[in-house]
Design a protein around this motif. Structure first.
Motif, PDB file in Angstrom:
ATOM      1  N   SER A 236     -30.162   2.265   1.076  1.00 31.29           N
ATOM      2  CA  SER A 236     -31.223   3.276   0.970  1.00 31.29           C
ATOM      3  C   SER A 236     -31.324   3.825  -0.439  1.00 31.29           C
ATOM      4  O   SER A 236     -32.417   4.061  -0.944  1.00 31.29           O
ATOM      5  CB  SER A 236     -30.964   4.424   1.947  1.00 31.29           C
TER       6      SER A 236
ATOM      7  N   SER B 282     -42.944   5.888  15.888  1.00 34.65           N
ATOM      8  CA  SER B 282     -42.851   6.334  14.487  1.00 34.65           C
ATOM      9  C   SER B 282     -43.729   7.556  14.257  1.00 34.65           C
ATOM     10  O   SER B 282     -43.308   8.505  13.587  1.00 34.65           O
ATOM     11  CB  SER B 282     -43.287   5.218  13.537  1.00 34.65           C
TER      12      SER B 282
ATOM     13  N   TRP C  41     -42.065  10.645  15.817  1.00 35.86           N
ATOM     14  CA  TRP C  41     -40.949  11.122  14.997  1.00 35.86           C
ATOM     15  C   TRP C  41     -41.478  11.799  13.739  1.00 35.86           C
ATOM     16  O   TRP C  41     -40.996  12.866  13.350  1.00 35.86           O
ATOM     17  CB  TRP C  41     -40.029   9.954  14.632  1.00 35.86           C
TER      18      TRP C  41
ATOM     19  N   LYS D 185     -41.051  15.794  12.470  1.00 30.94           N
ATOM     20  CA  LYS D 185     -40.537  16.133  11.135  1.00 30.94           C
ATOM     21  C   LYS D 185     -41.564  16.964  10.365  1.00 30.94           C
ATOM     22  O   LYS D 185     -41.208  17.912   9.663  1.00 30.94           O
ATOM     23  CB  LYS D 185     -40.207  14.850  10.368  1.00 30.94           C
TER      24      LYS D 185
ATOM     25  N   ALA E 267     -38.813  10.967   4.747  1.00 27.43           N
ATOM     26  CA  ALA E 267     -37.782  10.877   5.782  1.00 27.43           C
ATOM     27  C   ALA E 267     -38.014   9.667   6.678  1.00 27.43           C
ATOM     28  O   ALA E 267     -37.063   8.967   7.059  1.00 27.43           O
ATOM     29  CB  ALA E 267     -37.764  12.163   6.604  1.00 27.43           C
TER      30      ALA E 267
ATOM     31  N   HIS F 263     -37.025   6.616   4.721  1.00 25.10           N
ATOM     32  CA  HIS F 263     -35.560   6.523   4.666  1.00 25.10           C
ATOM     33  C   HIS F 263     -35.018   5.981   5.983  1.00 25.10           C
ATOM     34  O   HIS F 263     -34.146   5.097   5.996  1.00 25.10           O
ATOM     35  CB  HIS F 263     -34.968   7.903   4.358  1.00 25.10           C
ATOM     36  N   LYS F 264     -35.525   6.478   7.104  1.00 25.38           N
ATOM     37  CA  LYS F 264     -35.075   6.031   8.425  1.00 25.38           C
ATOM     38  C   LYS F 264     -35.359   4.534   8.614  1.00 25.38           C
ATOM     39  O   LYS F 264     -34.513   3.786   9.102  1.00 25.38           O
ATOM     40  CB  LYS F 264     -35.771   6.849   9.513  1.00 25.38           C
TER      41      LYS F 264
ATOM     42  N   ARG G  25     -32.944   2.391   6.513  1.00 21.02           N
ATOM     43  CA  ARG G  25     -31.645   2.234   7.176  1.00 21.02           C
ATOM     44  C   ARG G  25     -31.748   1.215   8.323  1.00 21.02           C
ATOM     45  O   ARG G  25     -30.854   0.380   8.502  1.00 21.02           O
ATOM     46  CB  ARG G  25     -31.143   3.573   7.685  1.00 21.02           C
TER      47      ARG G  25
ATOM     48  N   CYS H 189     -33.408   3.536  16.614  1.00 20.78           N
ATOM     49  CA  CYS H 189     -33.941   4.140  15.395  1.00 20.78           C
ATOM     50  C   CYS H 189     -34.402   5.568  15.617  1.00 20.78           C
ATOM     51  O   CYS H 189     -34.136   6.438  14.784  1.00 20.78           O
ATOM     52  CB  CYS H 189     -35.089   3.292  14.854  1.00 20.78           C
ATOM     53  N   PHE H 190     -35.103   5.824  16.701  1.00 19.65           N
ATOM     54  CA  PHE H 190     -35.725   7.135  16.889  1.00 19.65           C
ATOM     55  C   PHE H 190     -35.091   7.973  17.989  1.00 19.65           C
ATOM     56  O   PHE H 190     -35.672   8.950  18.440  1.00 19.65           O
ATOM     57  CB  PHE H 190     -37.218   6.951  17.176  1.00 19.65           C
TER      58      PHE H 190
END
Length: 181
Positions: free
Chosen positions: A89, A136, A139, A143, A155, A158-159, A162, A179-180
């Protein structure tokens, strides 16, 4: 990805004005033509590139198409050179670089370190995932409720960075639950 429409929805909307109808028809034909040309370019790029097994798994990520998948695969190189997801990342410029001492900002750090092409690619992936993937978007919206638009976008990028690390390292497809969650 541009989808070709089977039904002409433009003509009925502009039926009252012949000039607008012609303009809409020409615009639709242009979009369809460009979509076909993009497909040709993507096909040739895939044929001329030595694809790694992780490439097909990357295509399972929301927001990743042929061009972004190839960019991520080629710019990353061997994923084994990154010890942890955080290292990857950081290389993708998706980790903030601030120097804070005693609650005061002392500098910006090495903001230009890493791969600018991966930074661009994951920013695009985040935007496409936000637009076209329900998990997505959900999420991102959560945020966004706690911060501003740029922080939420970063963010999400970044997620997804990863997630891409684990997809390439393990050779597995994208899993929304992991992931979420």
């Amino acid at each position: 990805m541009i989808k070709q429409l089977k039904t002409n929805h433009v003509a009925p909307l502009c039926a009252a004005n012949e000039d607008l109808a012609l303009c809409g028809e020409v615009s639709k034909d242009t979009i369809d033509y460009l979509g076909r040309q993009i497909k040709k370019i993507e096909k040739q790029a895939e044929e001329r590139t030595e694809l790694r097994p992780a490439y097909k798994a990357l295509l399972s990520m929301p927001g990743v198409g042929v061009v972004l998948g190839l960019t991520i695969m080629l710019e990353t190189g061997p994923i084994g050179r990154f010890a942890k997801a955080g290292n990857f990342s950081s290389y993708c410029r998706k980790v903030p670089s601030n120097w804070i001492s005693n609650g005061k900002r002392e500098g910006r750090g090495n903001t230009k370190n890493g791969n600018k092409y991966l930074a661009w690619a994951f920013s695009e992936v985040a935007e496409f995932a936000r637009r076209y993937d329900d998990a997505s978007r959900s999420w991102y919206d959560r945020k966004l409720a706690r911060s501003n638009r740029m922080v939420a976008h970063s963010a999400l990028a970044h997620k997804l960075t990863r997630a891409a690390y684990f997809i390439m390292r393990e050779g597995v497809n994208f899993d929304h639950e992991k992931c979420f969650a």
